[in-house]
Motif scaffolding. Structure first.
Motif, short mmCIF file in Angstrom:
data_model
loop_
_atom_site.label_atom_id
_atom_site.label_comp_id
_atom_site.label_asym_id
_atom_site.label_seq_id
_atom_site.Cartn_x
_atom_site.Cartn_y
_atom_site.Cartn_z
N GLY A 231 0.85 -1.26 0.17
CA GLY A 231 0.06 0.11 0.13
C GLY A 231 0.86 1.20 0.01
N CYS A 232 1.88 1.38 -0.59
CA CYS A 232 2.83 2.45 -0.56
C CYS A 232 2.81 2.96 -2.05
CB CYS A 232 4.37 2.07 -0.25
SG CYS A 232 4.53 1.53 1.47
N GLY A 233 1.98 3.00 -2.62
CA GLY A 233 1.94 3.69 -3.89
C GLY A 233 3.06 3.26 -4.98
N LEU A 234 3.43 2.26 -4.97
CA LEU A 234 4.68 1.72 -5.77
C LEU A 234 4.03 1.37 -7.44
CD1 LEU A 234 6.93 -0.26 -3.63
CD2 LEU A 234 7.20 2.06 -4.20
N THR A 235 4.48 2.17 -8.33
CA THR A 235 4.07 2.05 -9.55
C THR A 235 5.22 1.18 -10.32
OG1 THR A 235 5.11 4.02 -10.39
CG2 THR A 235 2.82 4.06 -9.65
N ASP A 236 4.88 0.80 -11.45
CA ASP A 236 6.21 0.20 -12.22
C ASP A 236 7.32 0.86 -12.27
OD1 ASP A 236 4.17 -1.85 -12.78
OD2 ASP A 236 3.91 -1.60 -14.81
N GLY A 237 7.24 2.10 -12.57
CA GLY A 237 8.55 2.74 -12.47
C GLY A 237 9.15 3.10 -11.29
N LEU A 238 8.48 3.15 -10.19
CA LEU A 238 9.03 3.55 -8.90
C LEU A 238 9.72 1.96 -8.55
CD1 LEU A 238 6.80 5.87 -6.89
CD2 LEU A 238 8.85 6.30 -7.70
N LEU A 239 9.12 0.84 -8.78
CA LEU A 239 9.37 -0.39 -8.41
C LEU A 239 10.67 -0.60 -9.33
CD1 LEU A 239 8.94 -2.93 -6.60
CD2 LEU A 239 7.68 -3.86 -8.71
N GLY A 240 10.86 -0.39 -10.59
CA GLY A 240 11.95 -0.61 -11.21
C GLY A 240 12.96 0.13 -10.68
N LEU A 241 13.04 1.28 -10.14
CA LEU A 241 14.28 1.71 -9.24
C LEU A 241 14.66 1.34 -8.23
CD1 LEU A 241 13.13 5.78 -10.20
CD2 LEU A 241 14.85 4.38 -11.54
N LEU A 242 13.57 0.70 -7.49
CA LEU A 242 13.91 -0.08 -6.13
C LEU A 242 14.26 -1.26 -6.40
CD1 LEU A 242 13.37 0.84 -3.20
CD2 LEU A 242 11.14 -0.26 -3.32
N LEU A 243 14.30 -2.14 -7.38
CA LEU A 243 14.65 -3.44 -7.49
C LEU A 243 15.91 -3.82 -7.07
CD1 LEU A 243 12.46 -4.69 -10.44
CD2 LEU A 243 12.14 -5.37 -8.07
N PRO A 244 16.91 -2.92 -7.72
CA PRO A 244 18.47 -3.16 -7.54
C PRO A 244 18.78 -3.23 -5.81
CG PRO A 244 18.14 -1.78 -9.27
CD PRO A 244 16.91 -1.91 -8.89
N SER A 245 17.99 -2.25 -5.14
CA SER A 245 18.43 -2.03 -3.64
C SER A 245 17.59 -3.47 -3.16
CB SER A 245 17.47 -0.93 -3.02
OG SER A 245 18.36 0.30 -3.72
N LEU A 246 16.43 -3.56 -3.61
CA LEU A 246 15.79 -5.00 -2.91
C LEU A 246 16.61 -6.18 -3.20
CD1 LEU A 246 12.15 -4.42 -3.65
CD2 LEU A 246 12.93 -4.30 -1.47
N GLU A 247 17.24 -6.37 -4.39
CA GLU A 247 18.04 -7.50 -4.60
C GLU A 247 19.36 -7.46 -3.76
OE1 GLU A 247 19.77 -9.79 -8.77
OE2 GLU A 247 18.75 -7.88 -8.76
N GLY A 248 19.69 -6.37 -3.38
CA GLY A 248 20.96 -6.38 -2.43
C GLY A 248 20.74 -6.69 -1.03
#
Length: 553
Positions: free
Chosen positions: A439-456
């Motif tokens: 429920g944080c309002g993550l769109t495809d674009g925001l999630l794409g920027l966040l994926l490298p940090s999550l993978e780390g």
């Protein structure tokens, strides 16, 4: 193989209750645990009662973390166990510690388990019943003692009459004199034996009065030890108290008797600050690990009043406040002073490792609340309206590098806050195990920027991203990232926007995604099959994908 064979044999033994008198007296103490587990799993309450009543060891633990697929014990079995504990008090059972922490199941679950509220009420009833039984036994013992003393008095009177009669008959020889002396001494012995119990009671009462008169801050533990000397069995449990059960819990905690109720985790709902204070005053200072306060209108003053009392529990590690009517968005008089008092009160909780604040509406005040001397391992901040300044502080705080569990659900994220989130994930990359950004309002674009940090995040085991406006393409990128994380075991993903009926806004909120109906003409299983295909191709059979928000744990 041996354990499996023992388990199968134990299940067969407890299946026939009519034969229990034949085998129970021959069972070695090493097999009691296997038989009790078999009785619980097979729902044999009579066998549970007989085994617990004759339990050969000093401690018994029922509960704790259950194995996958294992259900909570049946309600009838738990009730039978509690009754057996009370009956065993009069049978001089070896049991001294009964640990029921983590025993409760979900109310209304499969197999009729006993929930936290029902278990708390049953435990309090057991404590009161044990006290009443001890009083009845004490009265019977007193009656027997009075009868014995009366018999001694009658015997003493008879001996005196005989001695007086002999003296009146003129028996004055040395032999008669010696007999008379022996009669006199036996009479005095009877009187001394008769008053022995009275003197002992008076000495114990004077000792207790001296203890009470010298009570202070450090003498409280001495008082608890003095009371514990009369306790036969210590009962440890997690207590769930609300307005309906508060009076019964208060009575049980203030009752002295053969059973003493101790609390590991205390959960209270919809009760006042004064009632919470009363419960905390009745709990032993050692042993309480956490308190969970829900739906209680504490207010700023009420929370500031409770925190000094919580600091007297040296082992307190968890504090959870859910919907407790704390609102700092408005410009209230004295708001800065109240925040300072809250910060100082939290800082006194030296062992605090978990802090959960739900819907307290504290925008811009996170620095004040988290100014703790020790870092937190679990931090849950859903529905807190966190500001960019809050997230920036959190990403640079001393908590970030040791966080194991983080919940930022329902806090809106955008381009301004994304750098702070990425810095926070980088700081917690080696320790973070559970993360929720639902429920944080993550769109495809925001999630794409966040994926490298999550993978780390190399230690991440579970990731929750429900109720975010993602498309099927965004979900596919998410799952492709997830299969490259060897530690990840659970992924809660949102229903894609393509699965909803037409009419959703361009950037729907989490509430709209939760309430908006799914399109029945769309094959919802198609999305699931596409995601599972990615799992199969990568060989990740150990990663569980689900969009079931209600049943996600």
């Amino acid at each position: 193989m041996v354990l499996s064979l023992v388990s199968l044999c134990a299940r067969e033994v407890v299946s026939d209750h009519s034969s229990s008198p034949c085998w129970l007296k021959w069972v070695p103490r090493e097999l009691y645990r296997a038989l009790l587990e078999a009785a619980f799993s097979s729902c044999r309450p009579l066998a549970v009662g007989e085994l617990v009543q004759r339990w050969p060891e000093r401690s018994l633990r029922v509960g704790g973390r259950r194995k996958p697929g294992q259900t909570a014990p049946n309600r009838l079995c738990i009730q039978s166990m509690l009754l057996a504990v009370v009956r065993g008090l009069s049978d001089q059972c070896s049991l001294r510690v009964l640990d029921l922490c983590g025993l409760q199941g979900d109310e209304g679950g499969m197999g009729d388990p006993m929930g936290g509220w029902s278990l708390t009420v049953a435990l309090c009833t057991m404590v009161v019943q044990a006290r009443a039984g001890a009083q009845r036994a004490h009265r019977k013992e007193g009656d027997r003692e009075r009868k014995r003393i009366s018999a001694l008095e009658r015997e003493s009177d008879l001996k005196r009459e005989r001695g007086q009669r002999k003296r009146e008959e003129g028996l004055k020889s040395d032999h008669s004199s010696n007999v008379s002396e022996r009669i006199e001494s036996s009479g005095h012995m009877g009187e001394e034996e008769m008053s022995k119990g009275v003197r002992r009671k008076m000495e114990m009462e004077r000792k207790r009065e001296r203890t009470v008169a010298g009570l202070g801050g450090s003498e409280r533990e001495a008082e608890e030890k003095a009371v514990d000397s009369d306790v036969l069995v210590h009962v440890r449990a997690d207590l769930f108290v609300n307005g309906r059960s508060w009076e019964r819990v208060r009575t049980a905690l203030s009752t002295s008797g053969p059973l003493k109720l101790q609390c590991r985790y205390l959960r209270v709902e919809e009760i006042s600050v004064s009632s919470i204070r009363t419960l905390l005053d009745l709990l032993p200072r050692r042993g309480l690990l956490g308190i969970d306060i829900r739906y209680s209108s504490l207010g700023v003053g009420g929370l500031a009043e409770l925190l000094p009392l919580l600091s007297t529990f040296p082992a307190l590690k968890s504090l959870r406040l859910h919907y407790c009517n704390l609102d700092f968005r408005r410009d209230h008089p004295g708001q800065s002073e109240a925040l300072r008092e809250l910060s100082q009160g939290l800082a006194r909780l030296q062992e605090l490792r978990r802090l959960s604040l739900t819907a307290l509406r504290l925008p811009g005040q996170l620095r004040v609340l988290l100014s703790l001397p020790q870092p937190l391992e679990i931090l849950e901040l859903p529905y807190l309206c966190l500001s960019p300044a809050d997230l920036a502080y959190l990403s640079c705080s001393h908590h970030a590098s040791v966080l194991q569990q983080l919940d930022l659900s329902e806090n809106r994220l955008d381009e301004n806050t994304l750098p702070s989130i990425r810095r926070l994930l980088s700081q917690a990359s080696s320790s973070l195990q559970h993360l929720s950004l639902s429920g944080c309002g993550l769109t495809d674009g925001l999630l794409g920027l966040l994926l490298p940090s999550l993978e780390g995040c190399s230690a991440l085991k579970s990731l929750a991203l429900a109720l975010n406006p993602l498309s099927v393409a965004g979900l596919m990128d998410l799952v492709r990232m997830a299969v490259r994380m060897p530690s990840l075991r659970q992924l809660l993903y949102p229903n894609p926007l393509e699965d909803y009926q037409p009419g959703l806004p361009e950037l729907p909120s989490s509430a709209q995604l939760l309430d908006w109906p799914l399109d029945e003409t769309t094959d919802i299983n198609l999305t699931s099959s596409q995601l599972n295909r990615v799992l199969i191709d990568s060989g990740r059979s150990d990663l569980f994908l689900t969009c079931d928000l209600l049943n996600y744990d």
